[in-house]
Design a protein around this motif. Structure first.
Motif: not given
Length: 527
Positions: A35-39, A434-442
């Motif tokens: 899949p598309v690469a993650q951060a 696969s997502t990111q933490q609230p208000n974060s790019a982590k």
């Protein structure tokens, strides 16, 4: 619910070509494109542990429809599913599977009673060490096939939001400021299976009431129609789009009408519904209705736990706050989905409205007293000022419960239970998000269990994390609105998406395709 849009018909040659391309076939899973690469790039996958003394199930032979583990891809009206390998899931090898094991076993308690494939999988799960991370990961990789979910336009990206269990101050008795009733399910609510309404039927029909159920009757004589138990029903304006295909009705004389709207309940009361408690804040009560559960703290410190019991059958149409440009903040309706756009909510946005389940709800412009049976209003009756016609009724749940109970009927696990659209993601099933933490790019990448749903959760790639209860959970849930991808784990040999021979997808529209990936009388049924 929003009206489903239809695409214009294709020329015969194009239609035939699309039908050919949509034809599925049995296969042996091969490594799929990543899949598309993650951060944050995933490290090299950890080698799968050696199998335990449990035989790997052989996929059942295909006898129609699609079979998990055999079909490379298949579609429903709302989503397309493409098989991939587990080691292509971003963060799969790093997840702490033991954190979600109890939630998975809770799902097994329900699903093992519904399908043989699940019963066998859950039986073998009982022999897995629930504290051994490698053993659990090996179990999933042996027993399940994993499919990436894409929406009806083949996009793999959606929106992940959060929800929590709110707490409101309240009282068992009516006493200002506790003037807003929390209603239990009304005793006068009737139910009609929308699938029983004759195709193309319009105007007025005759309905027979037996207990809580309504049956459409045809061919009755005038004398029979005058008998007790028979009512007239105008089909105009009925909401037939509920996922469980049940129309909520009430009797008015010898007529059957749609159940009361929010405005009617607030200005006329609900005399046939027991009041569980009274709370002091109309907006907080509405948020609890959107969340689907909550806690009511009484003056003496006692806590009432309430969970979803029923809904009035009216469509969910929240009043969404507007941005400075005048356009609604981050939401649009397309077909039968509620699409949330990723926007930059800041503190001023949050203070200006109620941020919940991805929506920035407008605060009521006006707020007056609502009608309560047997009580005199303390202010002119004007209702809460909330324009949404839908209304949720609650039930008291076990005081010993440590968490809310979701639509699957099992307690939710903070950080591991999610709410989904059950048309595309069946309740109870494991889902890797696969997502990111609230208000974060982590990155936040983990295995979850689809154990809840809600009126605001509509769309193929739509997950709503349950953060638990308390101020920290509320803070995280309200700020959770991130892009995400989802992968569904299906037991090998499970039959899914039994489409018709003519099923074809054309420019995002599913023609002849099933609406539900896995039909379930409690959450999603075919029309």
């Amino acid at each position: 619910m929003p009206v489903l849009r239809h695409s214009p018909p294709l020329p015969p040659v194009m239609a035939a070509l699309c039908a050919l391309l949509a034809t599925g076939c049995a296969w042996t899973p091969q490594p799929a494109q990543a899949p598309v690469a993650q951060a944050t790039p995933a490290p090299a996958p950890v080698p799968a542990p050696a199998p335990e003394a449990v035989p790997t199930p052989a996929p059942a032979p295909s006898t129609g429809g699609n079979v998990a583990g055999q079909a490379r891809s298949f579609s429903t009206q709302h989503a397309t599913y493409t098989a991939v390998d587990f080691d292509t899931l971003p963060g799969w090898s790093r997840d702490d599977f033991a954190e979600s094991w109890d939630a998975f076993r809770s799902s097994c308690g329900v699903l093992s009673k519904r399908a043989a494939a699940w019963r066998e999988v859950c039986d073998r799960a009982g022999r897995v060490d629930g504290k051994n991370n490698n053993a659990i990961r090996g179990f999933y990789e042996r027993e399940f096939s994993v499919y990436q979910i894409r929406d009806d336009d083949r996009s793999p990206r959606g929106v992940v939001t959060g929800y929590f269990e709110p707490e409101i101050k309240g009282s068992r008795s009516y006493s200002p400021p506790f003037i807003y009733p929390v209603y239990a399910q009304p005793e006068d609510m009737l139910f009609l299976d929308a699938r029983a309404i004759p195709a193309g039927a319009k105007g007025t029909v005759v309905g027979e009431v037996q207990g809580r159920n309504v049956t459409i009757r045809r061919g009755l004589s005038t004398r029979e129609m005058g008998s007790a138990g028979f009512y007239t029903l105008d089909l105009t304006g009925l909401n037939r789009d509920a996922l469980d295909r049940r129309v909520r009705l009430r009797a008015d004389g010898r007529r059957l009408l749609p159940y009361y709207t929010r405005a009617e309940i607030e200005t006329k009361g609900a005399p046939n519904a027991r009041v569980i408690a009274f709370v002091d804040n109309a907006s907080a009560l509405y948020e609890m209705q959107v969340q689907g559960s909550g806690r009511i703290r009484l003056p003496g410190g006692e806590m009432i736990h309430v969970g979803y019991a029923e809904q009035n059958g009216q469509p969910f149409r929240p009043t969404v706050a507007k941005a400075s440009t005048g356009r609604p903040k981050g939401v649009r309706v397309r077909g039968s989905s509620i699409e949330l756009e990723i926007d930059d909510d800041d503190e001023s946005d949050i203070q200006a409205g109620v941020l919940t389940r991805g929506f920035t709800l407008a605060r009521p412009i006006k707020s007056g007293a609502v009608a309560v049976p047997g009580q005199r209003a303390t202010a002119p009756l004007s209702g809460s000022g909330i324009q949404d016609p839908s209304y949720v009724f609650f039930r008291e749940v076990d005081k010993k419960a440590e968490s809310s109970v979701g639509a699957l009927g099992v307690p939710l696990t903070a950080g591991r239970s999610i709410a989904v659209d059950p048309r595309s993601t069946p309740l109870g099933y494991p889902v890797f998000v696969s997502t990111q933490q609230p208000n974060s790019a982590k990155p936040m990448q983990r295995l979850t269990l689809a154990q809840d749903t809600g009126g605001a959760i509509r769309g193929a790639i739509r997950a709503d994390y349950f953060f638990g209860s308390g101020p920290d959970a509320a803070n995280s849930a309200r700020r959770m609105k991130q892009p995400g991808q989802m992968w569904l784990l299906l037991p090998r040999g499970l039959k899914v998406a039994a489409s018709t021979a003519s099923g074809v997808r054309v420019r995002g529209a599913g023609l002849g395709l099933p609406e539900c990936l896995v039909p379930d009388e409690g959450s999603c049924v075919e029309n």
